[in-house]
Design an enzyme around this catalytic site. Structure first.
Site, short mmCIF file in Angstrom:
data_model
loop_
_atom_site.label_atom_id
_atom_site.label_comp_id
_atom_site.label_asym_id
_atom_site.label_seq_id
_atom_site.Cartn_x
_atom_site.Cartn_y
_atom_site.Cartn_z
NE ARG A 166 41.38 41.80 46.57
CZ ARG A 166 42.19 42.87 46.70
NH1 ARG A 166 42.94 43.26 45.68
NH2 ARG A 166 42.26 43.53 47.84
CG ASP A 167 40.27 39.37 36.54
OD1 ASP A 167 39.95 40.10 35.59
OD2 ASP A 167 40.33 38.11 36.45
CB ILE A 168 37.72 35.17 38.88
CG1 ILE A 168 37.40 33.97 39.73
CG2 ILE A 168 37.85 34.80 37.42
CD1 ILE A 168 36.03 33.36 39.43
CB VAL A 170 33.26 39.79 30.48
CG1 VAL A 170 31.93 40.09 31.16
CG2 VAL A 170 33.90 38.54 31.09
CG HIS A 215 35.51 44.67 31.86
ND1 HIS A 215 34.67 44.15 30.91
CD2 HIS A 215 36.71 44.14 31.63
CE1 HIS A 215 35.35 43.32 30.13
NE2 HIS A 215 36.61 43.30 30.54
CG MET A 216 39.41 50.92 33.77
SD MET A 216 39.07 52.59 34.44
CE MET A 216 38.51 53.44 32.98
CG HIS A 217 41.26 44.62 32.81
ND1 HIS A 217 41.23 43.29 33.20
CD2 HIS A 217 40.54 44.68 31.66
CE1 HIS A 217 40.52 42.59 32.33
NE2 HIS A 217 40.09 43.41 31.38
P1 5GP Z 1 38.23 41.01 29.25
O1 5GP Z 1 39.14 39.98 28.63
O2 5GP Z 1 36.80 40.87 28.79
O3 5GP Z 1 38.74 42.42 29.12
O4 5GP Z 1 38.28 40.72 30.80
C1 5GP Z 1 37.35 39.94 31.48
C2 5GP Z 1 37.94 39.63 32.83
O5 5GP Z 1 36.92 39.16 33.67
C3 5GP Z 1 39.03 38.57 32.82
O6 5GP Z 1 40.25 39.10 33.34
C4 5GP Z 1 38.46 37.46 33.70
O7 5GP Z 1 39.45 36.82 34.50
C5 5GP Z 1 37.43 38.19 34.54
N1 5GP Z 1 36.31 37.37 34.95
C6 5GP Z 1 35.56 36.54 34.17
N2 5GP Z 1 34.58 35.96 34.89
C7 5GP Z 1 34.71 36.43 36.16
C8 5GP Z 1 33.98 36.19 37.37
O8 5GP Z 1 33.01 35.43 37.43
N3 5GP Z 1 34.41 36.85 38.48
C9 5GP Z 1 35.47 37.70 38.47
N4 5GP Z 1 35.80 38.30 39.62
N5 5GP Z 1 36.18 37.96 37.34
C10 5GP Z 1 35.81 37.33 36.21
#
Ligand code: 5GP
Ligand code: ZN
Length: 113
Positions: A28-30, A95, A99-101
Site C-alpha cells: 500500500r502507498d504510504i 521515486v 512502479h505501477m500505481h
Molecule cells: P511517484 O510519484 O514516483 O510515481 O510515486 C511514488 C509513490 O511512492 C508516492 O505515491 C508515495 O506516496 C509513495 N511512497 C514514497 N515513499 C514510500 C514509502 O516509504 N512507503 C510506501 N509504502 N510508499 C511510499
C-alpha cells in the site's frame, strides 16, 4: 542502499505488503490518493520505464496482472480502477524505482492530468 523501494524489498523499511513473488512486490502507498492505492514494483532495481530494456518488457505485463488480481481482491475490479506509471521528472516520477500505481475505490477524475 539509497532507493526507498529497494529498502522495502530488502525488508529494511516496513510496508503493508499485499503480494510478492520472485520478481514482483505490491504494497500500500504510504500517502494514499484514493481509498485503494497500491504500488506494484519489480524486486530488481529498474530506475524507470524509460530504463526498461527491450528484453525485460514482460515485467510490465506481470505487474499489470498482479494489479488486476489485487483489484479483484480489494473489491474494485468490477467498478473500475486506474493503473499509472510515471516516468521521469516531467512525468511526475518521484521515486526512481519503476512502479505501477493501482488506484480505485472512488470515482477518479475524468481528466488524466
Ligand atoms: P511517484 O510519484 O514516483 O510515481 O510515486 C511514488 C509513490 O511512492 C508516492 O505515491 C508515495 O506516496 C509513495 N511512497 C514514497 N515513499 C514510500 C514509502 O516509504 N512507503 C510506501 N509504502 N510508499 C511510499
Ligand atoms: Zn530501487
Amino acid at each position: 542502499m539509497e532507493c526507498v523501494f529497494c529498502r522495502i524489498v530488502a525488508g529494511e523499511l516496513p510496508s503493508d505488503i499485499l503480494y510478492q513473488d520472485k520478481q514482483i512486490m505490491a504494497f500500500r502507498d504510504i500517502n494514499p490518493l484514493a481509498p485503494i492505492h497500491v504500488l506494484i514494483i519489480p524486486r530488481r532495481h529498474i530506475a524507470s520505464l524509460a530504463e526498461l530494456s527491450d528484453n525485460e518488457t514482460s515485467i510490465i505485463g506481470r505487474m499489470a496482472a498482479v494489479a488486476n488480481k489485487l483489484a479483484r481482491q480489494e473489491g474494485i475490479a468490477e467498478k473500475g480502477y486506474r493503473l499509472v506509471v510515471s516516468s521521469g521528472r516531467e512525468g511526475g516520477q518521484v521515486v526512481p524505482h519503476l512502479h505501477m500505481h493501482l488506484l480505485g475505490g472512488r470515482r477518479l477524475s475524468d481528466r488524466l492530468c
